[in-house]
Each structure stands twice: as C-alpha cells, then as structure tokens.
Design a protein around this motif. Structure first.
Motif, short mmCIF file in Angstrom:
data_model
loop_
_atom_site.label_atom_id
_atom_site.label_comp_id
_atom_site.label_asym_id
_atom_site.label_seq_id
_atom_site.Cartn_x
_atom_site.Cartn_y
_atom_site.Cartn_z
N UNK B 46 0.86 -1.18 0.00
CA UNK B 46 0.00 0.00 0.00
C UNK B 46 0.89 1.23 0.00
N UNK B 47 0.45 2.24 -0.74
CA UNK B 47 1.23 3.46 -0.87
C UNK B 47 0.36 4.62 -0.44
N UNK B 48 0.89 5.42 0.48
CA UNK B 48 0.18 6.60 0.95
C UNK B 48 0.57 7.78 0.07
N UNK B 49 -0.41 8.39 -0.60
CA UNK B 49 -0.16 9.57 -1.42
C UNK B 49 -0.70 10.76 -0.65
N UNK B 50 0.16 11.64 -0.26
CA UNK B 50 -0.27 12.75 0.59
C UNK B 50 0.60 13.96 0.30
N UNK B 51 -0.03 15.09 0.02
CA UNK B 51 0.68 16.36 -0.19
C UNK B 51 1.80 16.21 -1.20
N UNK B 52 1.51 15.52 -2.32
CA UNK B 52 2.49 15.44 -3.39
C UNK B 52 3.63 14.49 -3.12
N UNK B 53 3.48 13.61 -2.11
CA UNK B 53 4.57 12.69 -1.80
C UNK B 53 4.02 11.28 -1.64
N UNK B 54 4.73 10.28 -2.15
CA UNK B 54 4.32 8.89 -2.02
C UNK B 54 5.17 8.21 -0.96
N UNK B 55 4.53 7.65 0.06
CA UNK B 55 5.25 6.90 1.07
C UNK B 55 4.83 5.44 0.96
N UNK B 56 5.80 4.55 0.79
CA UNK B 56 5.48 3.13 0.60
C UNK B 56 5.33 2.51 1.97
N UNK B 57 4.10 2.13 2.32
CA UNK B 57 3.80 1.75 3.70
C UNK B 57 4.24 0.35 4.05
N UNK B 58 4.16 -0.59 3.09
CA UNK B 58 4.50 -1.96 3.42
C UNK B 58 3.54 -2.91 2.78
N UNK B 59 3.78 -4.21 2.92
CA UNK B 59 2.98 -5.19 2.21
C UNK B 59 1.58 -5.34 2.82
N UNK B 60 0.60 -5.70 1.98
CA UNK B 60 -0.74 -5.97 2.48
C UNK B 60 -0.99 -7.46 2.44
N UNK B 61 -1.62 -7.95 3.46
CA UNK B 61 -1.96 -9.37 3.55
C UNK B 61 -3.41 -9.48 3.97
N UNK B 62 -4.03 -10.63 3.76
CA UNK B 62 -5.46 -10.74 4.03
C UNK B 62 -5.76 -10.99 5.50
N UNK B 63 -4.94 -11.74 6.20
CA UNK B 63 -5.19 -11.99 7.62
C UNK B 63 -3.99 -11.56 8.44
N UNK B 64 -4.16 -11.43 9.75
CA UNK B 64 -3.02 -11.05 10.57
C UNK B 64 -1.95 -12.15 10.57
N UNK B 65 -0.71 -11.74 10.76
CA UNK B 65 0.38 -12.70 10.69
C UNK B 65 0.61 -13.39 12.02
N UNK B 66 1.24 -14.61 11.93
CA UNK B 66 1.48 -15.38 13.13
C UNK B 66 2.86 -15.05 13.69
N UNK B 67 2.97 -15.18 15.01
CA UNK B 67 4.25 -14.94 15.68
C UNK B 67 5.16 -16.16 15.56
N UNK B 68 4.57 -17.37 15.63
CA UNK B 68 5.38 -18.59 15.62
C UNK B 68 4.81 -19.60 14.63
N UNK B 69 5.62 -20.60 14.25
CA UNK B 69 5.18 -21.70 13.40
C UNK B 69 5.96 -22.95 13.76
N UNK B 70 5.57 -24.06 13.13
CA UNK B 70 6.21 -25.33 13.43
C UNK B 70 6.90 -25.85 12.17
N UNK B 71 8.17 -26.22 12.31
CA UNK B 71 8.91 -26.70 11.14
C UNK B 71 8.28 -27.99 10.64
#
Lengths: 392, 308
Positions: B46-71
């Motif tokens: 997602x990119x924030x366009x504000x006052x003539x400047x584009x700030x690249x906010x970061x990736x978008x995902x559909x659900x919240x991310x997990x802290x841990x996983x199992x190998x």
C-alpha cells in the motif's frame, strides 16, 4: 413510469379539465389530514442530487389549526410526510407520487382581536403554510447518518441496500441489474446517501423513488423508452433546445481495483472512433472508477462497461419543454422527435431533471399543463444527427 | 506543491534498474520506504499519497500474521517449510535449519519470513476482555409497518378497471364487490401496495390488519353485509383482474359503517402479502368501500412484525 397507461398518454397530449393534486398529511403511519387545501405547488427532480425529488407546497389554513408550532405537528418537520397523487379531472385516473418528508414549514398566521367583557382575545385569522418536502426515503437517509455500521462478510448489494434503508423505506429491485457480492474491503462512509450511492455504483445502477415511495433500483442506462415527445399536431413537444458542452464528456475509462491478495489492478478502455476518439482533437479525457472486480479480466470489463456507458447513456443534456406527464420519472427514457433541417429525427434520451408546477386558471389552481425536462442524450446520437443535417 | 489529497492506493514492487520501486496504476515511485519493511520484487504494497509525496507503507496481507510456526520438513534451496495452523509457508533461516517439529519464531520484515529457533511454548494469560469493545446503536427488532394503499380500484369484465363515464359517477378508486342492480357484470375490488412490504423483508409477520375507509352508500346500504376479503399477488394494477390465491376471509360490515380496522387476517396469507401481494374483495352481495380519492388511508395494511 409511475403509471403505464395509454389512456394517460392520450390525456397528456389532449386537453385537460379539472385535474387536481390531492395531498394528504401523515405522521408515523397515521393519516392526520386527508385533504390539504394546496393553493400553489412546484415539484422538481434532479438526478445529480442525493435527494432527487424536492417539492414546495403552499397550504391554506383558514382557521389556523394546521399551522405548526411543534416539530411533531401534522405539518411540522419532525418526520411528518405528505402523500400526494395527481388525479385526472376527465377520467379519474390517479398517478401516485408516494410519500414526501416535510423538511421545513413556514406558517404566516394572522390574528383577529375581539374585545370581550374579560378583555381582548385573539382569534386566528387564518394562515398560509409554506412547506418544502423531499422524497421520503432518501430525505430520511440524508439526515439519518450511519453509526457503527459495517458490511457483513459476503453480503450482497441488494441485501445491504435493504438493511441500511429498512428503518426508512423499502427497496424495489424489480427493474434492477443483477446482484453482486460486496468486496470484503469496502467500508461504509458516514453519509447514508453516499453509502447507497456506493452500493448502487457497484452494480452499475441508479436509484429513484417509485410511486409507492420505495427506492427503485434501475439500470444506469435508464428504463424504456416510455414516452414519445413530438411536435406535430397532437404531440407533446412545446420547445426543444440544445446546449453542447465538454463538461463531463469523456473518451476513456480507467477502472481501478484490488485483488484478494492486495495486488493492484487497473483496466483501461478507450473510445477509438468518432469525433471524440482518444488522442484526437478532443484530447485524452479519462473518467476514473473504483471497481469491485478482483481480477484483471474484471477491471477490464468494468472499464469497457464504463466506456460503453459513456457512449450509450450520454453526456449532453437537451432542455425540453413539453406537456406535463405526471407518470414520468427520473431515469425514464423518452424519445424526443427533434425538428431539424433534415426532417424530424427521433432522439432517445434519459430524463435527468424535471420541473413541474401548479398554474392559476379560471378553474382555480390546477396542475400546470407544461413541464420542463432535461433529456440526456449520447454524443454518438447527436453526431448521427449532425451527419444527417450536413448531408441535407 | 500540488495538492493530491490524501489517498492510499495498492501498488506492486517492481525492479527499477538495479534498485526497487513501486508501481501504482502505471506510475512508478522510488521512495521513501517505510523503515521496518524489507521489499522484495512482486510484493503487493500500500502506498500513501499525501501532499504530493508517495510513502510506501508496506505489504498488504489478508489476515493477521502469526508470531510462531512449526517446522514441517527439511530445507531445500535455502527455504524451510513451516506450518501455521493449516497453511504451510516457505521461510528462510540462519545457519543450520531447525529440526522438524520444533517451534520457531517468525521474523516478518519482508514477505518471506525468517525463522529464529527455538521458541519456548507459551500460554497467553486469559482472553482479551470483550466488555471494553464499543457496541453499535441497537437495531429495531420489532414494530408495526403501516402500508397505505398505492392504488385502489375495481375490475369487471365489461370495462376493466373503468374508463371515463363507465361507472356512472362512482369514483374509479372505489373498492367494490358484487353486481350492481341492473348490471350483469360483477365487480372485484382490489388494493395494491407496490414494493412497500420489502421494508420488512426477512422479518416475521405477527399480525396483518386492514384499515377500511367508510362504506359506500350503494346497494342494500341499510343492512349489515358480508365483505369477502382475498389476498392477491400483484404489486401494481394488472391489465386484467388480479389473481386471488387466499381467502375468502369474511367480515361483516355494518350499515353506514365509518372507517374501521378489520382482521387480523389468518397467518396463511402473510407470505403472499410479504411478496408484495395485495388485498382483493369479490363475490356477492353488492358492497363497496371508498377508495383513495375519498380516504387516502382506505385499505391501509397495518403489519405487526419482529426480527429474530
């Protein structure tokens, strides 16, 4: 059309006698005044407004009992409604206009003072109440803002239209285009009318009030043609103008959307032929649209739909004065038979604004015999006329 | 500085020479990037366009991310399969890959996470207090819907719904049943409600009553007579007679009766009315009720309803 009837069409084109507008006042579903004495009125519709239909009435109140003090009075603006119908004086046909919500009331009351043995007393000398009223469902929606509302996961456009309007009125989808699922990322704005507009836009539809007061969902391209306005003897056309403008005229459509995984999607479609072709003398004039599609094919299709809509549903508004047709609704398609040097040419356009008022005649106050219309036609159609006129 | 307004647009990370940039609807912006995000080509951002400047906010995902996983398996080409719930994702790792079945911490600065072994198993202390979440205004769950008739009229085979002069002075909106003296054509009256019942779509109908206007002074007007009420299926006046699907429900109308409420109608007809049907009267004797011309609330339908 509020009432589809060849008898009514014939009456509109013929002479009228004793037509009336019957106006009753209601509050909370109860009839309070069965017949108001309306001495003047005007009705106007414009599809560019959130609340398309806006009316004003002057109500005669000879004994002062109807002149409101409180918001809850029958003619007070605290939720009271006027329900009115046009009634033909010749055939008795009725055309219902549904409920309209009173927005302002301006009583002008006079007093008579009598001297009595207990001192002077005041008696109402009668009043006139000036009322403005708007089509009820959207008028209520315009002041009842959204609070804490969100789209349930997987809800469809019609289900949500019905849900967010259910405290204010019904939704009629008889003429509507196919339903769609609302994108999970959509959030409601605070304005309920803007939310209704967003939902309608998702299915390429527009709204208008039906004769029952319900919000009728109809295709963006209009409904019909329902009526032919021509200038011959027995025709309904009084005058016809044309005003050409480049405002809100486009030759490209850019649809933007987002896939489920957040990937950006853009679809573009261009008008490649005719005098307004993309990159020609008219220039490059895009219209932007937020699509609900979640695939590249979807936004491409949305862009093509928008471009085709630019071509077919038109961008040029023709001011038309014609005999008043009480059945005509905004977004109805009418055929205007345009007089040109190349003969009469039928133009199919969409009624986007209408105005109609009472008239003073020797019969008293009657519905005016004329109304003004704005008929939106396509640039293609006018181009065809131009070609015919040039050929002679 | 031109005012672009404030806009957040989806974009995709693309290669721009040797560096990375983000493409928004065809436009390419190079910077600035949100500090804690490590971009990879083809990331959806997602990119924030504000006052003539584009700030690249970061990736978008559909659900919240997990802290841990199992190998879940062994590493291959530098990627290690890790399961989070039912999903398996490919992760990068440092040094030797953690053993299968071990719980690992996931580090999400880029869209491909890094694993950090080994995380200790952890039980969260209780659940988040639900009482502190704000609630929306309560919805109306029951009420009475008043549906005034949109159109009323009477049909007979001789002249349909009536035409100029055919009714001998009787209003075209009058609702009449039976045959007038001297006529051989019977009336069937009807009231229509448009789509008004859609307002309570999905709700349960508890009662349905009809508010009649006053009785017409026609026929045996000095006797109490029986009104035969039916339910029909048309939201608007059809070209012919209506189709009656339920009834008759008989109500006695007193001589010279004024406006009155009749009902409740039996619940068997509620589905038809909820599907934008209407009310009809037909059959003998000759009996009529004023229409909308005289009483705009004649044949108003009053529906008590509730939602589960």
């Amino acid at each position: 059309m509020r009432l589809v009837s060849s008898d009514l069409d014939a009456e509109v084109a013929g002479s009228s006698q004793g037509d009336t507008l019957q106006v009753s006042a209601w509050r909370d579903g109860s009839l309070l005044v069965p017949a108001l004495d309306v001495t003047a009125w005007s009705l106007g519709w414009d599809v560019s407004r959130d609340v398309q239909g806006q009316a004003s009435f002057t109500v005669s109140d000879p004994d002062g009992t109807l002149s409101p003090w409180g918001m809850g009075d029958p003619l007070g603006p605290g939720g009271s409604q006027l329900i009115f119908s046009w009634k033909s004086g010749i055939s008795g046909l009725r055309v219902p206009f549904g409920p309209w919500r009173i927005r302002t009331a301006l009583p002008a009351e006079q007093w008579l003072v009598y001297g009595t043995s207990r001192g002077p007393i005041r008696v109402s000398g009668g009043s006139k109440v000036q009322i403005t009223a708007d089509e009820a469902v959207m008028a209520s929606a315009s002041i009842c803002r959204m609070d804490g509302e969100s789209v349930p996961v997987g809800a469809t456009v019609y289900a949500e239209l019905q849900r967010i309007l259910r405290d204010y009125g019904a939704v009629d989808t008889t003429l509507a285009p196919p339903d769609e699922t609302i994108p999970s990322t959509y959030v409601y704005p605070e304005s309920r009318t803007a939310a209704v507009g967003d939902l309608l836009d998702m299915i390429s539809a527009v709204g208008r009030s039906g004769p029952d007061g319900a919000l009728q969902v109809v295709p963006m391209a209009g409904v019909g043609p329902v009526w032919t306005i021509q200038g011959d003897a027995g025709g309904a056309l009084v005058s016809f103008d044309r005003k050409l403008s480049d405002a809100a005229t486009y030759n490209a459509a850019t649809s933007k959307g987002t896939a489920d995984d957040g990937a950006p999607l853009v679809g573009r479609a261009y008008l490649t032929t005719g005098p307004l072709a993309w990159g020609g003398p008219f220039g490059k004039v895009p219209e932007f649209h937020q699509a609900i599609a979640k695939t590249q094919g979807g936004v491409d299709a949305d862009a093509r739909t928008l471009r085709d809509h630019q071509i077919t549903s038109g961008t040029i508004d023709l001011p038309v004065t014609c005999l008043a047709h009480p059945g005509l609704q905004p977004h109805d398609l009418v055929t205007v038979v345009a007089p040109t040097v190349a003969g009469d040419i039928p133009l199919v356009g969409r009624a986007v604004a209408m105005a109609w008022a009472s008239a003073q005649s020797d019969k008293g106050i009657t519905p005016g015999k004329m109304m003004t219309l704005s008929v939106r036609v396509s640039t293609d159609l006018l181009e065809a006329v131009a070609a015919q006129v040039r050929r002679g | 500085m031109a005012d672009l307004g404030v806009n957040v647009r989806p974009g995709v990370v693309v290669a721009a020479g040797t560096a990375l940039a983000v493409n928004v609807d065809g436009a390419v912006y190079a910077s600035p990037w949100w500090g804690s995000y490590v971009p990879v080509e083809r990331d959806n951002v997602r990119v924030l366009l504000c006052a003539g400047e584009a700030t690249i906010l970061g990736p978008t995902i559909t659900g919240p991310r997990a802290m841990t996983g199992t190998v879940a398996g062994t590493a291959s080409v530098g990627l290690l399969p890790v399961t989070i719930g039912t999903d398996t994702i490919q992760c990068r790792y440092v040094g030797t890959a953690p053993s299968i079945g071990s719980l690992v911490l996931l580090s999400w600065e880029s869209t491909t996470p890094w694993v950090i072994a080994a995380a200790a198993a952890y039980t969260p202390p209780g659940t988040f207090g639900g009482s502190s979440a704000p609630s929306a205004p309560s919805a109306t769950m029951s009420g009475v819907l008043h549906m005034p008739a949109v159109t009323t009229g009477s049909y007979r085979s001789a002249d349909g719904w009536g035409s100029p002069g055919s009714r001998g002075g009787m209003s075209l909106s009058a609702v009449v049943q039976g045959t007038a003296p001297g006529s051989s054509y019977a009336y069937s009256g009807a009231a229509f409600y448009g789509a008004q019942a859609n307002q309570i779509a999905g709700a349960t109908w508890d009662t349905a009553q009809i508010r009649l206007g006053q009785r017409l002074e026609v026929g045996s007007n000095n006797s109490a007579l029986t009104l035969h009420v039916y339910v029909h299926t048309s939201p608007d006046k059809p070209s012919g007679d209506v189709s009656r699907v339920a009834g008759p429900y008989d109500y006695t109308i007193a001589a010279h009766a004024g406006a009155q409420e009749i009902g409740p109608l039996p619940s068997g007809c509620y589905n038809t009315l909820a599907a934008n049907g209407g009310i009809s009267i037909t059959g003998s004797p000759y009996l009529g009720i004023v229409g909308l011309d005289v009483d705009p609330a004649s044949f108003q339908l009053d529906v008590g309803w509730h939602r589960a």
